[in-house]
Design an enzyme around this catalytic site. Sequence first.
Site, mmCIF file in Angstrom:
data_model
loop_
_atom_site.group_PDB
_atom_site.id
_atom_site.type_symbol
_atom_site.label_atom_id
_atom_site.label_comp_id
_atom_site.label_asym_id
_atom_site.label_seq_id
_atom_site.Cartn_x
_atom_site.Cartn_y
_atom_site.Cartn_z
ATOM 1 N N LYS A 11 0.844 -1.205 0.000
ATOM 2 C CA LYS A 11 0.000 0.000 0.000
ATOM 3 C C LYS A 11 0.887 1.267 0.000
ATOM 4 C CE LYS A 11 -3.417 -2.752 2.362
ATOM 5 N NZ LYS A 11 -4.599 -2.815 3.169
ATOM 6 N N GLU A 168 -11.061 -11.049 -1.048
ATOM 7 C CA GLU A 168 -10.734 -10.264 0.134
ATOM 8 C C GLU A 168 -12.010 -9.677 0.729
ATOM 9 O OE1 GLU A 168 -6.403 -8.843 0.023
ATOM 10 O OE2 GLU A 168 -7.572 -7.383 -1.086
HETATM 11 C C1 PEP Z 1 -4.902 -6.115 1.619
HETATM 12 O O1 PEP Z 1 -4.698 -4.917 1.678
HETATM 13 O O2 PEP Z 1 -5.051 -6.640 0.507
HETATM 14 C C2 PEP Z 1 -4.992 -6.861 2.852
HETATM 15 C C3 PEP Z 1 -5.420 -8.084 2.795
HETATM 16 O O3 PEP Z 1 -4.625 -6.199 4.015
HETATM 17 P P1 PEP Z 1 -4.431 -6.860 5.467
HETATM 18 O O4 PEP Z 1 -3.603 -8.108 5.289
HETATM 19 O O5 PEP Z 1 -3.719 -5.832 6.266
HETATM 20 O O6 PEP Z 1 -5.787 -7.183 5.991
#
Ligand code: PEP
Length: 260
Positions: A11, A168
Amino acid sequence: MRPLFIAGNWKMNPSTEADAVALAEAVKEGVGQDHAVRVAVCPPSVFLHRIDTALANSPVGLGGQNMHPEPSGAYTGELSGAMLNDVGCTHVILGHSERRHGLGETDAFINQKLHAALKAGLIPIVCIGETLDEREGDRTEAVVAEQLDGSLAGLEPDQMAGVVLAYEPVWAIGTGKTASPEQAQDVHAFIRARLADRFGEAIAARVVIQYGGSVKPDNAADLLIRPDIDGALVGGASLKAADFLGIIEAARTVTQAGKA
Ligand code: PEP
């Protein structure tokens, strides 16, 4: 059949090139020449060129976090697939929930990017997933189906085989709440069945479907052992080399135990 694939989405972190290079070098060293698990890191675009150099002679892939569908032109602040390719990227994340929900990206726009990414020779990681309201309203499958249909429109079966999907659930991203392995497996199986309907069983069996949402070294193996979970897209835990390497180690252990 589907080697596990662990990708780190950094990110908008870290803040300096020096820290980004140090993180990439630590991942490179930890992975060594092990090819049993596919690994990639997706740093901020300003660091990509430098990180490509840092990752020389390593099996660790490099990905962008986004791209524009047009190949060039008057698109201030944007990057093309060709540019990502030119700085050494092998992958690109498309349709992350932070872009869908924070920046209003639609399935149709993500679909344009997907076609452009494939044209540019990049492996797209297409993100899909429901919000908490949608899950609580029993709409997870309907939402995921709509995102799949819209994001993947116009793909030929052989193109689909080269696309990575990342399921996700939005409520699990960066919240510390992980979908249970059973919840995640159920949605992954649903996704694969939908791919089979559209592209055929043989293609669906080849598509890598990552899980993403608060994956950590201590919960990774329980997720990765499930039959339709083929890896992880990792946010927060990819910013600490030890944690990211711990997830890769869990994937190795699962692989050695006979998965994939
Ligand atoms: C992501 O940003 O794709 C993600 C899964 O973040 P996290 O692992 O911090 O939940």
